[in-house]
Design a protein around this motif. Structure first.
Motif, PDB file in Angstrom:
ATOM      1  N   TRP A  28      -1.274 -69.881 -22.770  1.00 54.06           N
ATOM      2  CA  TRP A  28      -2.605 -70.490 -22.664  1.00 54.06           C
ATOM      3  C   TRP A  28      -3.477 -70.007 -23.821  1.00 54.06           C
ATOM      4  O   TRP A  28      -4.156 -70.806 -24.478  1.00 54.06           O
ATOM      5  N   TYR A  29      -3.443 -68.707 -24.056  1.00 53.77           N
ATOM      6  CA  TYR A  29      -4.221 -68.155 -25.164  1.00 53.77           C
ATOM      7  C   TYR A  29      -3.806 -68.768 -26.494  1.00 53.77           C
ATOM      8  O   TYR A  29      -4.653 -69.183 -27.302  1.00 53.77           O
ATOM      9  N   GLU A  30      -2.503 -68.847 -26.743  1.00 56.86           N
ATOM     10  CA  GLU A  30      -2.024 -69.391 -28.012  1.00 56.86           C
ATOM     11  C   GLU A  30      -2.459 -70.843 -28.191  1.00 56.86           C
ATOM     12  O   GLU A  30      -2.802 -71.270 -29.300  1.00 56.86           O
ATOM     13  N   THR A  31      -2.455 -71.602 -27.099  1.00 55.56           N
ATOM     14  CA  THR A  31      -2.894 -72.999 -27.164  1.00 55.56           C
ATOM     15  C   THR A  31      -4.361 -73.092 -27.542  1.00 55.56           C
ATOM     16  O   THR A  31      -4.753 -73.882 -28.426  1.00 55.56           O
ATOM     17  N   GLU A  32      -5.211 -72.278 -26.889  1.00 50.29           N
ATOM     18  CA  GLU A  32      -6.649 -72.341 -27.159  1.00 50.29           C
ATOM     19  C   GLU A  32      -6.995 -71.719 -28.518  1.00 50.29           C
ATOM     20  O   GLU A  32      -7.955 -72.135 -29.171  1.00 50.29           O
ATOM     21  N   LYS A  33      -6.198 -70.763 -28.940  1.00 52.32           N
ATOM     22  CA  LYS A  33      -6.371 -70.206 -30.283  1.00 52.32           C
ATOM     23  C   LYS A  33      -6.151 -71.294 -31.325  1.00 52.32           C
ATOM     24  O   LYS A  33      -6.927 -71.433 -32.278  1.00 52.32           O
ATOM     25  N   LYS A  34      -5.109 -72.084 -31.145  1.00 52.29           N
ATOM     26  CA  LYS A  34      -4.817 -73.181 -32.079  1.00 52.29           C
ATOM     27  C   LYS A  34      -5.914 -74.239 -32.028  1.00 52.29           C
ATOM     28  O   LYS A  34      -6.289 -74.813 -33.060  1.00 52.29           O
ATOM     29  N   THR A  35      -6.441 -74.509 -30.831  1.00 51.50           N
ATOM     30  CA  THR A  35      -7.531 -75.479 -30.703  1.00 51.50           C
ATOM     31  C   THR A  35      -8.751 -75.012 -31.491  1.00 51.50           C
ATOM     32  O   THR A  35      -9.374 -75.791 -32.225  1.00 51.50           O
ATOM     33  N   PHE A  36      -9.081 -73.724 -31.355  1.00 45.08           N
ATOM     34  CA  PHE A  36     -10.249 -73.205 -32.068  1.00 45.08           C
ATOM     35  C   PHE A  36      -9.992 -73.178 -33.571  1.00 45.08           C
ATOM     36  O   PHE A  36     -10.898 -73.474 -34.368  1.00 45.08           O
ATOM     37  N   GLU A  37      -8.782 -72.840 -33.980  1.00 40.42           N
ATOM     38  CA  GLU A  37      -8.444 -72.868 -35.407  1.00 40.42           C
ATOM     39  C   GLU A  37      -8.621 -74.278 -35.984  1.00 40.42           C
ATOM     40  O   GLU A  37      -9.141 -74.443 -37.089  1.00 40.42           O
ATOM     41  N   ALA A  38      -8.187 -75.280 -35.219  1.00 40.77           N
ATOM     42  CA  ALA A  38      -8.336 -76.662 -35.679  1.00 40.77           C
ATOM     43  C   ALA A  38      -9.809 -77.040 -35.766  1.00 40.77           C
ATOM     44  O   ALA A  38     -10.228 -77.734 -36.702  1.00 40.77           O
ATOM     45  N   PHE A  39     -10.607 -76.569 -34.798  1.00 43.03           N
ATOM     46  CA  PHE A  39     -12.041 -76.851 -34.827  1.00 43.03           C
ATOM     47  C   PHE A  39     -12.688 -76.204 -36.052  1.00 43.03           C
ATOM     48  O   PHE A  39     -13.476 -76.841 -36.760  1.00 43.03           O
ATOM     49  N   VAL A  40     -12.340 -74.953 -36.326  1.00 46.44           N
ATOM     50  CA  VAL A  40     -12.913 -74.245 -37.475  1.00 46.44           C
ATOM     51  C   VAL A  40     -12.471 -74.905 -38.779  1.00 46.44           C
ATOM     52  O   VAL A  40     -13.257 -75.014 -39.726  1.00 46.44           O
ATOM     53  N   SER A  41     -11.245 -75.386 -38.836  1.00 48.24           N
ATOM     54  CA  SER A  41     -10.774 -76.114 -40.014  1.00 48.24           C
ATOM     55  C   SER A  41     -11.638 -77.345 -40.257  1.00 48.24           C
ATOM     56  O   SER A  41     -12.044 -77.625 -41.396  1.00 48.24           O
ATOM     57  N   GLY A  42     -11.942 -78.077 -39.186  1.00 46.99           N
ATOM     58  CA  GLY A  42     -12.821 -79.234 -39.304  1.00 46.99           C
ATOM     59  C   GLY A  42     -14.223 -78.844 -39.710  1.00 46.99           C
ATOM     60  O   GLY A  42     -14.880 -79.540 -40.504  1.00 46.99           O
ATOM     61  N   LEU A  43     -14.688 -77.705 -39.198  1.00 48.27           N
ATOM     62  CA  LEU A  43     -16.034 -77.231 -39.520  1.00 48.27           C
ATOM     63  C   LEU A  43     -16.125 -76.837 -40.997  1.00 48.27           C
ATOM     64  O   LEU A  43     -17.115 -77.150 -41.672  1.00 48.27           O
TER      65      LEU A  43
END
Length: 218
Positions: A28-43
């Motif tokens: 679960w953590y790894e999934t949400e970590k990747k989600t946040f990484e993708a968000f920061v990449s977009g940011l």
């Protein structure tokens, strides 16, 4: 990209902040970590439109570790209960002013600026404010800026810093030891479909403030 599941994970982590729970929920953590990484990449891509100096950053350059340093803390909780990232020239460890995002259930916010700059940089910032107070006032009172950020935050001195008189027109700013701004975000805002665009707009309004502070590090 929806951050609802990231908020759900962080809420659960705050209720079970120990290694055994994390080990059981590592996927679960790894999934949400990747989600946040993708968000920061977009940011980063959105910020680079108006601030090309940070265009070469990667999420890894900006995102803070979830593990806490507990060596000198009475709180021995092993993990932070937020996701955070600082977008600055050179990454999160540089001495440059940063755009900052903090995601935490009920306590999310956008921020930016410089927190506790080293003495030489702090001295330079104060000089820039003193010499260019009219310009500094214009940028922190600009409608685009005040739409999102109402005041300059950060720890302040109780007395004027050395070399400045109490009647200096800029004295309340010159007393600052940090120069940061922040804007609270509701969970509803964080999970809105236009959240990335909202962050980009707020950070765009912050750029003159970031540029002003960065003058003191050149």
């Amino acid at each position: 990209m929806n951050l609802q599941k990231s908020l759900d994970f962080l809420k659960a982590l705050s209720e079970h902040n120990d290694k055994s729970w994390m080990d059981e929920n590592r996927k679960w953590y790894e999934t949400e970590k990747k989600t946040f990484e993708a968000f920061v990449s977009g940011l980063i891509a959105e910020i680079a439109v108006f601030d090309p100096a940070i265009a070469d950053l990667t999420p890894k350059d900006c995102i803070f570790r979830l593990n806490r340093d507990i060596r000198f803390s009475n709180d021995k909780s092993p993990y932070k209960t937020n996701f955070g990232a600082a977008m600055a020239i050179g990454g999160k460890k540089s001495n440059k002013a940063a755009y900052y995002i903090h995601i935490q259930p009920g306590h999310s916010f956008l921020g930016g600026g410089m927190w506790m700059p080293e003495a030489a940089v702090l001295k330079n910032i104060r000089q820039e404010i003193d010499y260019g107070f009219e310009d500094f006032q214009k940028l922190i009172k600009a409608p685009a800026f005040t739409k999102h950020f109402k005041k300059i935050d950060g720890e302040t001195l109780s007395r004027p810093p050395k070399g400045y008189e109490a009647d200096n027109p800029a004295i309340e700013y010159l007393k600052h030891k940090s120069f940061t701004v922040g804007k609270a975000l509701s969970d509803k805002e964080v999970t809105h479909k236009d959240f990335l665009a909202h962050c980009a707009e707020a950070f765009a309004s912050m750029k003159p403030f970031i540029d002003f502070l960065n003058q003191s590090t050149d």
